[in-house]
Scaffold this motif. Sequence first.
Motif, mmCIF file in Angstrom:
data_model
loop_
_atom_site.group_PDB
_atom_site.id
_atom_site.type_symbol
_atom_site.label_atom_id
_atom_site.label_comp_id
_atom_site.label_asym_id
_atom_site.label_seq_id
_atom_site.Cartn_x
_atom_site.Cartn_y
_atom_site.Cartn_z
ATOM 1 N N ASN A 234 0.975 -1.146 -0.143
ATOM 2 C CA ASN A 234 0.027 0.124 0.120
ATOM 3 C C ASN A 234 0.936 1.334 -0.027
ATOM 4 N N GLY A 235 2.041 1.143 0.496
ATOM 5 C CA GLY A 235 2.825 2.294 0.201
ATOM 6 C C GLY A 235 3.182 2.742 -0.890
ATOM 7 N N ALA A 236 3.167 1.761 -1.912
ATOM 8 C CA ALA A 236 3.416 2.040 -3.567
ATOM 9 C C ALA A 236 1.882 2.359 -3.984
ATOM 10 N N LYS B 43 -2.468 6.824 -3.483
ATOM 11 C CA LYS B 43 -2.052 6.313 -2.190
ATOM 12 C C LYS B 43 -3.145 6.216 -1.343
ATOM 13 N N MET B 44 -4.449 6.714 -1.566
ATOM 14 C CA MET B 44 -5.362 7.018 -0.654
ATOM 15 C C MET B 44 -6.538 6.761 -1.232
ATOM 16 N N CYS B 45 -6.840 5.670 -2.041
ATOM 17 C CA CYS B 45 -7.922 4.875 -2.705
ATOM 18 C C CYS B 45 -8.422 5.501 -3.907
ATOM 19 N N ALA B 46 -7.678 6.608 -4.163
ATOM 20 C CA ALA B 46 -8.283 7.412 -5.698
ATOM 21 C C ALA B 46 -7.317 6.895 -6.828
ATOM 22 N N PRO B 47 -7.865 7.301 -8.050
ATOM 23 C CA PRO B 47 -7.008 6.829 -9.230
ATOM 24 C C PRO B 47 -5.694 7.160 -9.245
ATOM 25 N N THR B 48 -4.822 6.617 -10.188
ATOM 26 C CA THR B 48 -3.603 6.909 -10.507
ATOM 27 C C THR B 48 -3.418 8.236 -11.266
ATOM 28 N N GLY B 49 -2.586 9.081 -11.162
ATOM 29 C CA GLY B 49 -2.443 10.322 -12.124
ATOM 30 C C GLY B 49 -2.950 11.428 -11.687
ATOM 31 N N ILE B 50 -3.465 11.521 -10.284
ATOM 32 C CA ILE B 50 -4.192 12.671 -9.525
ATOM 33 C C ILE B 50 -3.540 12.959 -8.530
ATOM 34 N N GLY B 51 -3.212 14.130 -7.942
ATOM 35 C CA GLY B 51 -2.686 14.650 -6.893
ATOM 36 C C GLY B 51 -2.983 15.981 -6.549
ATOM 37 N N ALA B 52 -2.365 16.658 -5.425
ATOM 38 C CA ALA B 52 -2.615 17.896 -5.479
ATOM 39 C C ALA B 52 -1.638 18.500 -4.407
ATOM 40 N N LYS C 278 16.664 29.055 3.569
ATOM 41 C CA LYS C 278 15.583 29.678 2.757
ATOM 42 C C LYS C 278 14.457 28.517 2.591
ATOM 43 N N LEU C 279 14.616 27.655 2.807
ATOM 44 C CA LEU C 279 13.626 26.281 2.566
ATOM 45 C C LEU C 279 13.927 24.878 3.134
ATOM 46 N N VAL C 280 13.258 24.527 3.852
ATOM 47 C CA VAL C 280 13.274 23.138 4.337
ATOM 48 C C VAL C 280 12.271 21.923 3.812
ATOM 49 N N ALA C 281 12.824 21.117 3.192
ATOM 50 C CA ALA C 281 11.895 20.215 2.401
ATOM 51 C C ALA C 281 12.083 18.858 3.347
ATOM 52 N N ILE C 282 10.998 18.331 3.724
ATOM 53 C CA ILE C 282 10.913 17.055 4.513
ATOM 54 C C ILE C 282 9.861 16.127 4.373
ATOM 55 N N THR C 283 9.807 14.876 4.642
ATOM 56 C CA THR C 283 8.785 14.131 4.421
ATOM 57 C C THR C 283 8.088 14.098 5.777
ATOM 58 N N PHE C 284 6.709 14.007 5.605
ATOM 59 C CA PHE C 284 5.858 13.830 6.958
ATOM 60 C C PHE C 284 6.136 12.360 7.577
ATOM 61 N N ALA D 241 2.950 12.328 0.940
ATOM 62 C CA ALA D 241 2.628 11.115 0.159
ATOM 63 C C ALA D 241 2.081 10.053 1.196
ATOM 64 N N GLN D 242 3.073 9.916 2.010
ATOM 65 C CA GLN D 242 2.828 8.659 3.085
ATOM 66 C C GLN D 242 1.924 9.008 4.071
#
Length: 409
Positions: free
Chosen positions: A27-29, A224-233, A164-170, A200-201
């Motif tokens: 499910n992580g994929a 990754k949350m039950c929706a189709p592939t190719g869509i995100g926000a 100036k920018l911090v980029a990190i995974t939740f 994402a996770q």
Amino acid sequence: MDSKALKAEFPILNQEINGHPLVYLDNGATTQKPRAVIEAVKHYYEWDNANVHRGVHTLGSRATDAYEGAREKVAKFLNAASSREIIFTRGTTTSLNLVASGYARQKLQEGDEIVLTQMEHHSNLIPWQQVAKATGATLKYIPMQSDGTVRIEDVEATVTEQTKLVAITFVSNVLGTINPIKEIAEIAHRKGAIIVVDGAQSTPHMKVDVRALNVDFYAFSGHKMCAPTGIGALYGKAELLESMEPIEFGGEMIDFVELYDSSWKEIPWKFEGGTPIIAGAVGLGAAIDFLEQIGLDNIDRHERKITRYAVEQLSNIEGVSIYGPLENRAGLVTFNLGEVHPHDVATVLDTEGIAVRAGHHCCQPLMRWLKVSATARASFYLYNTEEDVDLLARSLVKTKEFFGYEPIR
């Protein structure tokens, strides 16, 4: 929460693989899709299919209502201040690249710092490498503890006035580490930086409130949350989005076009050039309805329970090494089985009908930090059960026997 009953809502899970009932632990994929989502996309194509925003006919109006209605659902789902702060993209990767190209490349310069961690997915690493090369900014990394967590004092020491920018995974897609995003955001803002979060996770598994976290940008993927592939926000604070230039140009994102110059629409539409992913947005809206009906807090509790059980069961198997924190981890367990290559482990598990991921998980620097070339990963979702974990554990014992290990007594 009745996971067995929920499993019946996912048609793909009602099948056998190699003569065994499918146990889906990847499910992580990507996650599987419930009937409600499948039917929503089907209904759109059968009844409402038309391009959005441009037409005044009935189908065009219905398609536009469905598309913009999905944007409203995403805004509410994340507790954004307005749907203007939600940009539809192809997924997390596209969203992060949009911030890197549309914001960071325009704002950063030589001497500035970009702060990351070594647990980042390539999608939240390579864009910032490219920004650093283009602008002269410097990449810095917050140190990680031996269990794959980060300490607030190390964040304080790494983020400076030049950052100036911090980029990190939740949530780490390998370690299951849940990073203290709210506290990291406070440090970043106090030192004059913005924070970009790879969600994402996290988004599929826990309630996310972007205003309470006070993040500047937040990216996630629908598949990754039950929706189709190719869509995100991509969520972005309105003032930041308004300061950015679009990176894709063409139809739909324009306000007025002359022969030698053009002007752009307001946010979010200036970032959505061309025909958008309408059916995907419809499916994402349906997925949000489905998840909210179950309750994100219920999903979170269920996954934590399953994960604790999985850590216990796999820890009892001689030769299994588990990576990441043993406590307060998200719904996945990454492991290796002695000297057996993870690809071989995954192949044998597949003969038992069990789907897991094997490889570097798009985290090659993290693999080097762990001092391994690859790992196997079992990742859980709302339809997984303790029985799935039991089957995984028994099959890992069989895998040991297959590769010549003595059976566990």
